[in-house]
Motif scaffolding. Structure first.
Motif, PDB file in Angstrom:
ATOM      1  N   UNK A  80       0.830  -1.208   0.000  1.00  0.00           N
ATOM      2  CA  UNK A  80       0.000   0.000   0.000  1.00  0.00           C
ATOM      3  C   UNK A  80       0.866   1.260   0.000  1.00  0.00           C
ATOM      4  N   UNK A  81       2.032   1.218   0.670  1.00  0.00           N
ATOM      5  CA  UNK A  81       2.917   2.379   0.633  1.00  0.00           C
ATOM      6  C   UNK A  81       3.328   2.700  -0.805  1.00  0.00           C
ATOM      7  N   UNK A  82       3.733   1.666  -1.547  1.00  0.00           N
ATOM      8  CA  UNK A  82       4.141   1.851  -2.937  1.00  0.00           C
ATOM      9  C   UNK A  82       2.942   2.234  -3.801  1.00  0.00           C
ATOM     10  N   UNK A  83       1.791   1.634  -3.528  1.00  0.00           N
ATOM     11  CA  UNK A  83       0.594   1.878  -4.330  1.00  0.00           C
ATOM     12  C   UNK A  83       0.161   3.342  -4.239  1.00  0.00           C
ATOM     13  N   UNK A  84       0.159   3.892  -3.025  1.00  0.00           N
ATOM     14  CA  UNK A  84      -0.223   5.299  -2.872  1.00  0.00           C
ATOM     15  C   UNK A  84       0.793   6.218  -3.549  1.00  0.00           C
ATOM     16  N   UNK A  85       2.063   5.861  -3.452  1.00  0.00           N
ATOM     17  CA  UNK A  85       3.097   6.666  -4.107  1.00  0.00           C
ATOM     18  C   UNK A  85       2.903   6.629  -5.619  1.00  0.00           C
ATOM     19  N   UNK A  86       2.607   5.433  -6.150  1.00  0.00           N
ATOM     20  CA  UNK A  86       2.391   5.304  -7.590  1.00  0.00           C
ATOM     21  C   UNK A  86       1.163   6.077  -8.039  1.00  0.00           C
ATOM     22  N   UNK A  87       0.085   5.992  -7.277  1.00  0.00           N
ATOM     23  CA  UNK A  87      -1.123   6.737  -7.645  1.00  0.00           C
ATOM     24  C   UNK A  87      -0.827   8.229  -7.740  1.00  0.00           C
ATOM     25  N   UNK A  88      -0.075   8.740  -6.769  1.00  0.00           N
ATOM     26  CA  UNK A  88       0.221  10.166  -6.750  1.00  0.00           C
ATOM     27  C   UNK A  88       1.045  10.611  -7.941  1.00  0.00           C
ATOM     28  N   UNK A  89       2.150   9.887  -8.235  1.00  0.00           N
ATOM     29  CA  UNK A  89       3.009  10.321  -9.336  1.00  0.00           C
ATOM     30  C   UNK A  89       2.309  10.125 -10.676  1.00  0.00           C
ATOM     31  N   UNK A  90       1.505   9.078 -10.797  1.00  0.00           N
ATOM     32  CA  UNK A  90       0.791   8.861 -12.055  1.00  0.00           C
ATOM     33  C   UNK A  90      -0.292   9.909 -12.279  1.00  0.00           C
ATOM     34  N   UNK A  91      -0.952  10.335 -11.198  1.00  0.00           N
ATOM     35  CA  UNK A  91      -1.929  11.414 -11.339  1.00  0.00           C
ATOM     36  C   UNK A  91      -1.240  12.702 -11.784  1.00  0.00           C
ATOM     37  N   UNK A  92      -0.067  12.983 -11.212  1.00  0.00           N
ATOM     38  CA  UNK A  92       0.691  14.160 -11.643  1.00  0.00           C
ATOM     39  C   UNK A  92       1.019  14.060 -13.130  1.00  0.00           C
TER      40      UNK A  92
ATOM     41  N   UNK B 118      10.278   8.970  -9.046  1.00  0.00           N
ATOM     42  CA  UNK B 118      10.412   9.703 -10.300  1.00  0.00           C
ATOM     43  C   UNK B 118       9.423   9.186 -11.333  1.00  0.00           C
ATOM     44  N   UNK B 119       8.364   8.538 -10.866  1.00  0.00           N
ATOM     45  CA  UNK B 119       7.432   7.878 -11.771  1.00  0.00           C
ATOM     46  C   UNK B 119       6.590   8.818 -12.602  1.00  0.00           C
ATOM     47  N   UNK B 120       6.573  10.115 -12.297  1.00  0.00           N
ATOM     48  CA  UNK B 120       5.813  11.065 -13.118  1.00  0.00           C
ATOM     49  C   UNK B 120       6.632  11.561 -14.296  1.00  0.00           C
TER      50      UNK B 120
ATOM     51  N   UNK C 180       2.519  -0.423  -9.694  1.00  0.00           N
ATOM     52  CA  UNK C 180       2.385   0.576 -10.759  1.00  0.00           C
ATOM     53  C   UNK C 180       1.346   0.131 -11.794  1.00  0.00           C
ATOM     54  N   UNK C 181       1.386  -1.150 -12.156  1.00  0.00           N
ATOM     55  CA  UNK C 181       0.419  -1.671 -13.125  1.00  0.00           C
ATOM     56  C   UNK C 181      -1.006  -1.528 -12.621  1.00  0.00           C
ATOM     57  N   UNK C 182      -1.238  -1.884 -11.367  1.00  0.00           N
ATOM     58  CA  UNK C 182      -2.588  -1.796 -10.810  1.00  0.00           C
ATOM     59  C   UNK C 182      -3.025  -0.346 -10.634  1.00  0.00           C
ATOM     60  N   UNK C 183      -2.080   0.534 -10.271  1.00  0.00           N
ATOM     61  CA  UNK C 183      -2.421   1.954 -10.153  1.00  0.00           C
ATOM     62  C   UNK C 183      -2.800   2.523 -11.514  1.00  0.00           C
ATOM     63  N   UNK C 184      -2.056   2.161 -12.550  1.00  0.00           N
ATOM     64  CA  UNK C 184      -2.394   2.623 -13.894  1.00  0.00           C
ATOM     65  C   UNK C 184      -3.765   2.131 -14.317  1.00  0.00           C
TER      66      UNK C 184
ATOM     67  N   UNK D 113     -10.020   8.177 -13.414  1.00  0.00           N
ATOM     68  CA  UNK D 113      -8.833   9.044 -13.341  1.00  0.00           C
ATOM     69  C   UNK D 113      -8.780   9.940 -12.117  1.00  0.00           C
ATOM     70  N   UNK D 114      -9.930  10.434 -11.660  1.00  0.00           N
ATOM     71  CA  UNK D 114      -9.949  11.356 -10.525  1.00  0.00           C
ATOM     72  C   UNK D 114     -10.450  10.707  -9.241  1.00  0.00           C
TER      73      UNK D 114
END
Length: 841
Positions: free
Chosen positions: A365-377, A580-582, A804-808, A815-816
């Motif tokens: 979940x730590x990684x998932x929230x980080x991925x969601x944030x950078x991907x939204x950016x 740096x995922x964004x 990252x795959x699941x967040x995408x 999206x929002x």
């Protein structure tokens, strides 16, 4: 027939089980867990074999029975034992369906807790488990009416936590209930193995159940040291337990008391002993013994037993009330525990397997929230329109042919990716990473030329004035010299803090009028007076030195400008996918031809003269040297750590009196630093004594020696950056690492890695492994609350890619995160990310 000790112990277990309402919780893991050690003890005691077999047969499948059947089995078993041993006491029990009453539990102060009699009552322990066991009455009192309290509530809502204890907990970062739930153990001691004393082995962790035979206190060192000695027997043998400077334990361990002790089995004068073991009475739930026991980070005036008991009070009561933000589909895809179970198992695991499952859930979940944030950016930025810039193949070939060298394959690939970005119609958002000397500046210069050829402007922001000036010189050489040069010298300007006011005004006027096409500078570029006519490309060098808001401020100088950020600090793939995922990633992993690896050596402090001889030899050959120090001036707190100011004086007077030496450090004014670096670059100084200010970007091709004093004070990424400052002219170069002490030289793994590895990406992986992601994060993701990165292994690329795959996938569907089932997920994400959307513009 006399009552046997093993049968007395069995009675204690069964009586406790009956008092608990037959919930199979009298022994950690269930009554079946005690059968093997008890069977051995019973045979030593001479218990008839038919009685032993009856106990084993009845209790082997006890966990599969209903509470009512368990009551019948235990009552029947004990009646049979009483027929053989009439002196055995009866087995009293309440109905298995009845609730425990407050009087059923023994108060903690009367237990075997290691606590001074003067202390206030500690939190009441409760044996937590994920299997639906009843919450203790004390915990239910903390939840009036059963209503959940917000996790943001202060810890003072917990009974027994007043302002004084709350202040102590705050030193651990615990202010709210949520902080308490996420204050995870730093390690776990496995005391789940119950063994007869005669089966104990030196060095193992074990729990012993027995009876106190005698106890006393001895004074040593003239009364300064008090040692409590207790002898515990279980029928198979006797073991001595000792506690140092805890005399109150002797008052609590009275002869005849049944206790559980847990710890590492030591040896003294040929006999096995327990030193400072955890202990508690057998008529209580086992919290400190007999299980996998959590060991928490502590602070002054908070003991391990007190904090563990507090957790035992709070965790089982509050974790069921924690809502799970992760969508069920995500949990099922990865096979994750629900959040409540994961939190409970992190604190009080039923097994090592459950602990690992809990860690996996929380790390994901730590990684998932980080991925969601950078991907939204990334999605927000890519959804904006960007100005299109195209160049012909002929123009690009013409410009690369002007260069005094041939581009490497990596540089050509980077240019192709940047060219596609500029022509895409969306703002470029690319990270260009390459090892020291891989030629990133050339790529950035050609990208700026692509933009300025159509009348737009570009900016290059560097973290220091020295580096900004260096880039300015490079751009003048690359873009204004020779035939077919794309720009004139007056179209490229430098703006730093020390720029004279008159020159500054002229630069700002020409910039606003569009006459300046490329502006190079430091943070001065984002100050209010700086106005571009048409900024379309922002280049940021050593981007980890800048925060999100600083990058945003530069972007806002234009309208959706393209962004190219560069770093010479190699970034491990796992971090490139997360923090740096964004950014789209370009890796330049090829060095220009002729660049030789820097020969690296580790010296003991007493071998320092070897370093001085090498410096003198290289200076005689016409080369120059750096000597780096971790401190500017001497520190009383760091007596062994060398400092630049004192070393410069000593070296100039005693070691190199015939050579010219410069001094550079962070307390100097920018203009002083620039002057020192100019003189060193121009060859006026043979040796530059400096602090870490030369870490990034300084280019002195004639320097061939890098000596790093106090090398153990620096991380691998920093050491690699220092090493990259020498050998840039193609000559043989050397890097000498000198730690503060001989022990540091022998023990420091970072320094050995520097000697063995020259590849910056491999070193980056090791640096991440040794020092964690904090060194790489810097201010890069200042909007993400990195305190939430407690368990994630930033080297676990498989887990990161899955998250990252699941967040995408989730953001493609919503999206929002507006769907009702994602409301809680959106709220959690907002709490972990503090960046307002405007900061990303």
């Amino acid at each position: 027939m006399d009552m046997k000790p093993s049968l007395a112990k069995l009675h204690k277990f069964l009586a406790l089980e009956a008092q608990r309402g037959f919930d199979n919780g009298a022994v950690v893991g269930g009554l079946g867990r005690m059968l093997s050690p008890w069977e051995a003890e019973a045979r030593v005691d001479g218990v008839p074999e038919e009685i032993i077999q009856a106990v084993v047969a009845r209790l082997r499948d006890y966990d599969r029975l209903s509470p009512k059947s368990r009551a019948e089995v235990l009552q029947g078993l004990w009646r049979r034992i009483r027929r053989a041993f009439p002196e055995a006491p009866p087995l009293e029990a309440r109905s298995p369906t009845s609730e425990p009453s407050p009087g059923d539990r023994v108060a903690e102060p009367a237990s075997g807790g290691q606590k001074r009699p003067r202390e206030a009552a500690r939190p009441q322990p409760s044996r937590p488990a994920p299997s639906g066991k009843k919450t203790s009455p004390r915990v239910r009192e903390a939840l009036p009416g059963g209503a959940p309290v917000a996790l943001s509530a202060p810890v003072t809502v917990i009974p027994g936590i007043g302002p004084r204890r709350a202040r102590r907990l705050e030193r651990l970062g615990i202010r709210t209930l949520e902080d308490l739930l996420y204050h995870f153990p730093r390690r776990y001691d496995d005391y789940a193995q119950l063994k007869p004393i005669r089966q104990l082995r030196y060095g193992e962790q074990a729990t012993v159940l027995g009876t106190v035979e005698r106890v006393g206190v001895r004074e040593l060192k003239g009364g300064k040291l008090k040692v409590v000695e207790a002898f515990i027997g279980d029928g198979s043998g006797v073991i001595r337990a000792t506690w140092f400077n805890q005399p109150w334990i002797a008052e609590q361990l009275s002869p005849g008391k049944a206790v559980a002790l847990a710890g590492r089995i030591d040896q003294y004068l040929g006999r096995l002993v327990l030193t400072n073991p955890e202990w508690e009475e057998l008529d209580e739930d086992l919290l400190h013994t007999g299980r996998i026991v959590p060991v928490y980070p502590l602070t002054a005036q908070i003991t391990q037993r007190w904090l563990r008991a507090l957790m035992a009070q709070v965790i089982p009561a509050w974790t069921p009330r924690v809502p799970d933000p992760l969508p069920p589909a995500v949990r099922q895809e990865v096979g994750l525990l629900d959040l409540s179970t994961a939190l409970l198992q992190m604190h009080f695991p039923d097994s090592w397997e459950m602990l690992e499952a809990a860690r996996t859930r929380l790390a994901f979940e730590e990684i998932f929230y980080l991925q969601l944030g950078v991907l939204q950016q990334k999605r927000r930025w890519q959804s904006r329109p960007g100005r299109v810039f195209t160049v012909s193949d002929a123009w690009l070939e013409e410009q690369t042919a002007r260069l005094p060298f041939q581009l490497t394959g990596a540089q050509q690939r980077a240019l192709a990716e940047i060219r596609r970005d500029l022509a895409s119609g969306h703002p470029m958002n690319r990270l260009l990473q390459g090892d020291v000397g891989s030629g990133k500046t050339v790529v950035a210069a050609l990208a700026m030329a692509m933009v300025t050829r159509e009348g737009a402007q570009a900016a290059l922001m560097a973290p220091t004035a020295i580096l900004a000036e260096q880039h300015y010189r490079s751009l003048l050489r690359l873009l204004t010299e020779g035939e077919q040069a794309p720009l004139r010298p007056e179209e490229i300007r430098l703006l730093v803090g020390s720029t004279p006011n008159g020159e500054r005004r002229a630069i700002l006027e020409d910039l606003a009028a569009g006459k300046v096409k490329i502006l190079v500078g430091t943070h001065a570029l984002i100050e209010e007076p700086v106005q571009f006519a048409d900024l379309q490309l922002a280049v940021i060098d050593e981007q980890h030195r800048f925060g999100v808001r600083q990058r945003g401020a530069l972007r806002r100088k234009g309208e959706n400008p393209h962004l190219l950020v560069m770093t010479a600090t190699p970034i491990p793939r796992s971090l490139a996918l997360t923090v740096y995922g964004d950014l789209d990633l370009t890796v330049m992993d090829e060095m220009p031809p002729g660049r030789k690896p820097v020969r690296t050596y580790l010296l003991f402090p007493k071998e320092r003269e070897r370093a001085y001889r090498l410096i003198r030899r290289e200076v005689e050959r016409g080369h120059q040297a750096f000597i780096i120090y971790p401190l500017i001036e001497e520190s009383e707190a760091l007596t062994h750590t060398p400092s630049a100011v004192e070393a410069h004086r000593r070296l100039q007077e005693e070691v190199f009196p015939d050579l010219k030496m410069g001094l550079l450090h962070g307390k100097m004014r920018d203009e002083e630093k620039d002057e020192v670096m100019r003189r060193f670059r121009d060859g006026e100084y043979h040796i530059l004594v400096s602090t870490a200010v030369v870490e990034v970007g300084v280019d002195v091709p004639n320097a061939t020696v890098m000596v790093i004093e106090g090398a153990n004070r620096f991380g691998l990424a920093q050491l690699h950056q220092f090493r990259g400052r020498v050998g840039r002219g193609g000559d043989e170069a050397y890097c000498l690492l000198i730690p503060e002490t001989e022990n540091a030289a022998a023990e420091n793994e970072r320094l050995r890695a520097m000697v063995e590895i020259s590849d910056g990406f491999r070193l980056a992986e090791k640096d991440l492994q040794q020092r964690g992601p904090g060194e790489f994060l810097g201010t890069r993701q200042s909007g993400y609350d990195v305190s939430f990165l407690r368990l994630a292994n930033m080297l676990d690329v498989r887990l990161i890619e899955k998250a990252r795959t699941l967040a995408q996938r989730l953001l493609e569907q919503d999206p929002d995160l507006q769907a009702p089932e994602h409301r809680l997920l959106a709220e959690t994400l907002a709490r972990r990310w503090s960046i307002a959307e405007g900061d990303m513009s």
